[in-house]
Motif scaffolding. Structure first.
Motif, PDB file in Angstrom:
ATOM      1  N   VAL A  26       0.864  -1.180   0.000  1.00 36.21           N
ATOM      2  CA  VAL A  26       0.000   0.000   0.000  1.00 36.21           C
ATOM      3  C   VAL A  26       0.899   1.229   0.000  1.00 36.21           C
ATOM      4  O   VAL A  26       1.858   1.317   0.776  1.00 36.21           O
ATOM      5  N   ALA A  28       0.956   5.491  -0.075  1.00 40.31           N
ATOM      6  CA  ALA A  28       0.297   6.797   0.048  1.00 40.31           C
ATOM      7  C   ALA A  28       1.142   7.835  -0.687  1.00 40.31           C
ATOM      8  O   ALA A  28       2.376   7.810  -0.623  1.00 40.31           O
ATOM      9  N   ARG A  45      -1.880  11.024   5.242  1.00 41.45           N
ATOM     10  CA  ARG A  45      -2.358   9.862   4.511  1.00 41.45           C
ATOM     11  C   ARG A  45      -1.687   8.574   4.998  1.00 41.45           C
ATOM     12  O   ARG A  45      -2.327   7.526   5.068  1.00 41.45           O
ATOM     13  N   VAL A  49      -3.522   5.229   6.767  1.00 41.68           N
ATOM     14  CA  VAL A  49      -3.225   3.837   6.420  1.00 41.68           C
ATOM     15  C   VAL A  49      -2.911   3.034   7.672  1.00 41.68           C
ATOM     16  O   VAL A  49      -3.406   1.917   7.864  1.00 41.68           O
ATOM     17  N   ARG A  50      -2.124   3.610   8.552  1.00 42.48           N
ATOM     18  CA  ARG A  50      -1.769   2.904   9.789  1.00 42.48           C
ATOM     19  C   ARG A  50      -2.998   2.623  10.645  1.00 42.48           C
ATOM     20  O   ARG A  50      -3.108   1.559  11.264  1.00 42.48           O
ATOM     21  N   LEU A 107      -8.411   0.187   2.145  1.00 43.01           N
ATOM     22  CA  LEU A 107      -7.200   0.979   1.941  1.00 43.01           C
ATOM     23  C   LEU A 107      -7.259   1.722   0.605  1.00 43.01           C
ATOM     24  O   LEU A 107      -6.888   2.896   0.510  1.00 43.01           O
ATOM     25  N   GLN A 110      -9.029   5.139   0.355  1.00 48.04           N
ATOM     26  CA  GLN A 110      -8.455   6.332   0.951  1.00 48.04           C
ATOM     27  C   GLN A 110      -7.928   7.276  -0.132  1.00 48.04           C
ATOM     28  O   GLN A 110      -7.523   6.848  -1.221  1.00 48.04           O
ATOM     29  N   VAL A 113      -4.207   6.876  -2.252  1.00 48.96           N
ATOM     30  CA  VAL A 113      -3.599   5.638  -1.770  1.00 48.96           C
ATOM     31  C   VAL A 113      -3.744   4.581  -2.856  1.00 48.96           C
ATOM     32  O   VAL A 113      -4.825   4.401  -3.421  1.00 48.96           O
ATOM     33  N   VAL A 115      -2.995   0.429  -3.918  1.00 45.43           N
ATOM     34  CA  VAL A 115      -2.799  -0.895  -3.349  1.00 45.43           C
ATOM     35  C   VAL A 115      -2.465  -1.855  -4.482  1.00 45.43           C
ATOM     36  O   VAL A 115      -3.123  -1.850  -5.524  1.00 45.43           O
TER      37      VAL A 115
END
Length: 214
Positions: A26, A28, A45, A49-50, A107, A110, A113, A115
């Motif tokens: 992933v 950002a 961002r 994600v975290r 994810l 977002q 972001v 993936v």
């Protein structure tokens, strides 16, 4: 040196087993005219994600920080900086496949972001590797007995057993790539784990009794 005749054989075993791990990446990103603003957006961002990964902590086996990149973007002449582009990536390894698709889609929803994945694999210490090696040894012994039987002899002992580099355990692909996408309802996605090849090869030398050649 062996006393008496020797037969040398190759034992092999091939299996396809269910994967044990799924890995995806992933990333950002942030692009702004001002460097500090770009860094602040990127930090926001990455934090989002975290948070999502924390929510799925029971299914996550490992999180590994990847590259952090921040670079200036220039105009066509290359003389003037017109903005800054930053990115930070995280590699995620998941063991609970039932929540994998949901996590990847959340994810990907977002802002800014991306993936990519999943890539399927087995654990390095997976029992599947040991089982394949045992099967390869059994195959070598079976072949040695067949050769000995064809000569009217029998296997009497083991001289040498060697593993080879011909075996492989797969890190299967079957990747998807997801970018931020807005939909009217919650998206759904099914990911079918790709079976993993496990291949073991051994070479062995056995002593056999005197052949009956007449």
């Amino acid at each position: 040196m062996a006393d008496g005749p020797v037969v040398a054989v190759r034992g092999e075993a091939y299996r396809e087993v269910a994967p044990e791990l799924a890995r995806f990446e992933v990333t950002a990103t942030a692009r702004e005219r001002d460097r500090q603003v770009a860094l602040a957006r990127l930090a926001e961002r990455a934090a989002a994600v975290r948070v999502l990964l924390d929510e799925h902590e029971p299914a996550v086996d490992r999180r590994e920080a990847g590259e952090l990149r921040v670079r200036p973007e220039t105009n066509r002449s290359g003389e003037r900086v017109v903005g800054y582009l930053g990115s930070v990536s995280t590699t995620v390894t998941v063991t609970d496949f039932s929540t994998l698709a949901e996590l990847m889609l959340r994810l990907a929803e977002q802002d800014h972001v991306e993936v990519a994945g999943p890539w399927w694999s087995l654990r390095p210490d997976s029992p599947a590797h040991r089982e394949a090696r045992h099967a390869a040894i059994a195959d070598a012994l079976r072949r040695a007995r067949e050769y000995a039987e064809a000569l009217g002899a029998r296997v009497t002992g083991l001289l040498e057993l060697a593993d080879t580099d011909e075996g492989f355990g797969g890190a299967g692909g079957g990747a998807m790539y997801a970018r931020q996408a807005r939909q009217a309802g919650p998206p759904e996605l099914e990911l079918d784990p790709r079976p993993q090849p496990v291949h073991a090869v051994v070479r062995a030398r056995f002593t056999i009794s005197e052949p009956v050649l007449a």
